[in-house]
Design a protein around this motif. Structure first.
Motif, PDB file in Angstrom:
ATOM      1  N   TRP A  71       0.801  -1.221   0.000  1.00 37.73           N
ATOM      2  CA  TRP A  71       0.000   0.000   0.000  1.00 37.73           C
ATOM      3  C   TRP A  71       0.842   1.284   0.000  1.00 37.73           C
ATOM      4  N   LEU A  72       2.173   1.125   0.116  1.00 36.54           N
ATOM      5  CA  LEU A  72       3.054   2.294   0.089  1.00 36.54           C
ATOM      6  C   LEU A  72       3.771   2.467  -1.248  1.00 36.54           C
ATOM      7  N   VAL A  73       3.637   1.493  -2.141  1.00 35.24           N
ATOM      8  CA  VAL A  73       4.407   1.526  -3.383  1.00 35.24           C
ATOM      9  C   VAL A  73       4.066   2.746  -4.230  1.00 35.24           C
ATOM     10  N   GLU A  74       2.787   3.024  -4.431  1.00 36.17           N
ATOM     11  CA  GLU A  74       2.402   4.171  -5.255  1.00 36.17           C
ATOM     12  C   GLU A  74       2.954   5.468  -4.671  1.00 36.17           C
ATOM     13  N   GLN A  75       2.879   5.603  -3.368  1.00 34.16           N
ATOM     14  CA  GLN A  75       3.389   6.810  -2.710  1.00 34.16           C
ATOM     15  C   GLN A  75       4.887   6.965  -2.939  1.00 34.16           C
ATOM     16  N   VAL A  76       5.634   5.870  -2.812  1.00 35.03           N
ATOM     17  CA  VAL A  76       7.084   5.917  -3.015  1.00 35.03           C
ATOM     18  C   VAL A  76       7.408   6.261  -4.468  1.00 35.03           C
ATOM     19  N   ILE A  77       6.706   5.629  -5.408  1.00 35.18           N
ATOM     20  CA  ILE A  77       6.955   5.914  -6.823  1.00 35.18           C
ATOM     21  C   ILE A  77       6.675   7.372  -7.145  1.00 35.18           C
ATOM     22  N   ASN A  78       5.581   7.911  -6.643  1.00 37.84           N
ATOM     23  CA  ASN A  78       5.258   9.321  -6.895  1.00 37.84           C
ATOM     24  C   ASN A  78       6.323  10.253  -6.332  1.00 37.84           C
ATOM     25  N   GLU A  79       6.948   9.819  -5.258  1.00 38.84           N
ATOM     26  CA  GLU A  79       7.984  10.647  -4.628  1.00 38.84           C
ATOM     27  C   GLU A  79       9.281  10.632  -5.434  1.00 38.84           C
ATOM     28  N   ILE A  80       9.685   9.455  -5.917  1.00 42.12           N
ATOM     29  CA  ILE A  80      11.002   9.346  -6.550  1.00 42.12           C
ATOM     30  C   ILE A  80      10.975   9.547  -8.066  1.00 42.12           C
ATOM     31  N   VAL A  91      14.286  -0.492 -12.336  1.00 40.87           N
ATOM     32  CA  VAL A  91      13.500  -0.548 -11.103  1.00 40.87           C
ATOM     33  C   VAL A  91      13.179  -2.001 -10.763  1.00 40.87           C
ATOM     34  N   ILE A  92      13.375  -2.341  -9.510  1.00 40.52           N
ATOM     35  CA  ILE A  92      12.971  -3.641  -8.970  1.00 40.52           C
ATOM     36  C   ILE A  92      11.844  -3.401  -7.977  1.00 40.52           C
ATOM     37  N   ASN A  93      10.747  -4.108  -8.157  1.00 39.63           N
ATOM     38  CA  ASN A  93       9.669  -4.060  -7.184  1.00 39.63           C
ATOM     39  C   ASN A  93       9.631  -5.374  -6.413  1.00 39.63           C
ATOM     40  N   MET A  94       9.717  -5.280  -5.088  1.00 41.63           N
ATOM     41  CA  MET A  94       9.649  -6.479  -4.249  1.00 41.63           C
ATOM     42  C   MET A  94       8.348  -6.568  -3.462  1.00 41.63           C
ATOM     43  N   ALA A  95       7.452  -5.641  -3.684  1.00 44.44           N
ATOM     44  CA  ALA A  95       6.157  -5.692  -3.003  1.00 44.44           C
ATOM     45  C   ALA A  95       5.264  -6.678  -3.736  1.00 44.44           C
ATOM     46  N   ALA A  96       4.688  -7.608  -3.001  1.00 43.29           N
ATOM     47  CA  ALA A  96       3.862  -8.650  -3.610  1.00 43.29           C
ATOM     48  C   ALA A  96       2.491  -8.104  -3.998  1.00 43.29           C
ATOM     49  N   ALA A  97       1.858  -8.827  -4.928  1.00 40.08           N
ATOM     50  CA  ALA A  97       0.445  -8.626  -5.287  1.00 40.08           C
ATOM     51  C   ALA A  97       0.163  -7.303  -5.998  1.00 40.08           C
ATOM     52  N   ILE A  98       1.179  -6.702  -6.625  1.00 40.27           N
ATOM     53  CA  ILE A  98       0.956  -5.525  -7.472  1.00 40.27           C
ATOM     54  C   ILE A  98       1.357  -5.922  -8.889  1.00 40.27           C
ATOM     55  N   ASP A  99       0.407  -5.877  -9.823  1.00 42.10           N
ATOM     56  CA  ASP A  99       0.712  -6.385 -11.156  1.00 42.10           C
ATOM     57  C   ASP A  99       1.508  -5.369 -11.974  1.00 42.10           C
ATOM     58  N   ALA A 100       2.080  -5.878 -13.056  1.00 39.80           N
ATOM     59  CA  ALA A 100       2.982  -5.075 -13.884  1.00 39.80           C
ATOM     60  C   ALA A 100       2.281  -3.874 -14.493  1.00 39.80           C
ATOM     61  N   ASN A 101       1.046  -4.048 -14.930  1.00 39.01           N
ATOM     62  CA  ASN A 101       0.330  -2.934 -15.552  1.00 39.01           C
ATOM     63  C   ASN A 101       0.140  -1.786 -14.569  1.00 39.01           C
ATOM     64  N   GLN A 102      -0.149  -2.123 -13.325  1.00 39.02           N
ATOM     65  CA  GLN A 102      -0.304  -1.085 -12.312  1.00 39.02           C
ATOM     66  C   GLN A 102       1.017  -0.368 -12.062  1.00 39.02           C
ATOM     67  N   LEU A 103       2.091  -1.134 -11.970  1.00 37.66           N
ATOM     68  CA  LEU A 103       3.403  -0.526 -11.745  1.00 37.66           C
ATOM     69  C   LEU A 103       3.790   0.388 -12.901  1.00 37.66           C
ATOM     70  N   LYS A 104       3.550  -0.061 -14.124  1.00 39.36           N
ATOM     71  CA  LYS A 104       3.890   0.757 -15.290  1.00 39.36           C
ATOM     72  C   LYS A 104       3.061   2.039 -15.319  1.00 39.36           C
ATOM     73  N   ALA A 105       1.804   1.948 -14.925  1.00 37.63           N
ATOM     74  CA  ALA A 105       0.961   3.146 -14.885  1.00 37.63           C
ATOM     75  C   ALA A 105       1.489   4.147 -13.863  1.00 37.63           C
ATOM     76  N   TRP A 106       1.911   3.660 -12.715  1.00 39.07           N
ATOM     77  CA  TRP A 106       2.443   4.557 -11.682  1.00 39.07           C
ATOM     78  C   TRP A 106       3.784   5.152 -12.116  1.00 39.07           C
ATOM     79  N   LEU A 107       4.606   4.348 -12.795  1.00 34.94           N
ATOM     80  CA  LEU A 107       5.944   4.797 -13.185  1.00 34.94           C
ATOM     81  C   LEU A 107       5.949   5.655 -14.445  1.00 34.94           C
ATOM     82  N   ASP A 108       4.858   5.628 -15.199  1.00 37.11           N
ATOM     83  CA  ASP A 108       4.808   6.336 -16.476  1.00 37.11           C
ATOM     84  C   ASP A 108       5.188   7.802 -16.323  1.00 37.11           C
ATOM     85  N   LYS A 109       6.119   8.226 -17.182  1.00 32.60           N
ATOM     86  CA  LYS A 109       6.563   9.618 -17.189  1.00 32.60           C
ATOM     87  C   LYS A 109       6.657  10.058 -18.642  1.00 32.60           C
TER      88      LYS A 109
END
Length: 262
Positions: A71-80, A91-109
């Motif tokens: 539940w903190l991953v999005e907050q951390v990504i928005n910060e960095i 980027v390496i994500n070690m938080a479980a249960a977050i799918d790739a599409n969600q991570l890519k959406a948060w990381l999109d720049k």
């Protein structure tokens, strides 16, 4: 390779511990970031750079490992994200249960995302004996090989796809807790049989270590090794059957399946 680890909790701390003791990177090339500085002192003593500022931690990194609660991953990504350079950083994500599409959406720049890896180790990474699953997402072969090499030095790795990541998580990451529960149960049984608690624990640990090494060396199926010690009418088969009457195998399988079901 310069690696920054965001989060020094159970898993982030274990990753940092194993990495700093591995010799595969210079301790000065490892940065550990955590909001609470008291968790950072140990890593500073091992030679790592430490900080409570996530943005400062990532600016010079080649690899940024996000090792916080889901539940903190999005907050951390928005910060960095504003200070990251996707042309040179992975980027390496070690938080479980977050799918790739969600991570890519948060990381999109501006339509760009960095090479990304879903990585699920277990806490044995602290002593360089983890079973680690790696899912490359948008990474080339060279980048994948570089990340795999890091984790190969911290245990055993398995490159897989996102479809199998949940199964890997329950078998290895959750699975280390299941193994610990067996150790605890067997140790308590040893106390009931007359050994002191510490002695019982040492006996159980050495016995399990021997079982693991037997299978790793000879490649046998576990049942083949069981057959070697279950003589007709003997003690071992009586004990095994009693465990099965109590649902041992079924309980293990049900536990594994329960941990993968959302």
């Amino acid at each position: 390779m310069r690696i920054s680890i965001i989060g020094a909790g159970a898993m982030g701390g274990s990753f940092a511990e194993g990495l700093l003791k591995s010799g595969i990177v210079r301790p000065s090339d490892v940065t550990v970031a955590n909001p609470h500085s008291d968790k950072l002192d140990h890593f500073a003593e091992l030679g790592a750079s430490v900080t409570t500022d996530n943005k400062a931690a990532v600016t010079a990194a080649d690899v940024v490992a996000i090792v916080v609660k889901p539940w903190l991953v999005e907050q951390v990504i928005n910060e960095i994200k504003p200070v990251m350079d996707y042309n040179r950083q992975m980027v390496i994500n070690m938080a479980a249960a977050i799918d790739a599409n969600q991570l890519k959406a948060w990381l999109d720049k501006d339509g760009n995302v960095p090479p990304l890896f879903q990585v699920i180790p277990n806490t044995a990474i602290a002593v360089r004996t983890s079973m680690t699953f790696i899912v490359p997402i948008g990474a080339d072969d060279e980048q994948t090989a570089a990340v795999k090499q890091v984790f190969d030095n911290l245990g055993q790795t398995y490159i897989t796809d996102e479809q199998h990541l949940g199964a890997g998580t329950t078998l290895a990451s959750c699975g280390i807790a299941y193994a610990m529960r067996y150790f605890r149960a067997a140790s308590e049984g040893g106390v009931e049989l007359g050994f002191k608690a510490d002695v019982a624990k040492d006996i159980v640990l050495q016995t399990v270590k021997g079982a693991v090494e037997l299978l790793q060396v000879n490649g046998n199926h576990p049942e083949a090794e069981i057959d070697k010690v279950t003589t007709p009418g003997g003690l071992t088969i009586r004990g095994l059957n009693e465990m099965e009457h109590a649902g041992f195998t079924s309980a293990v399988i049900r536990g594994l399946k329960a941990a993968i079901n959302q």
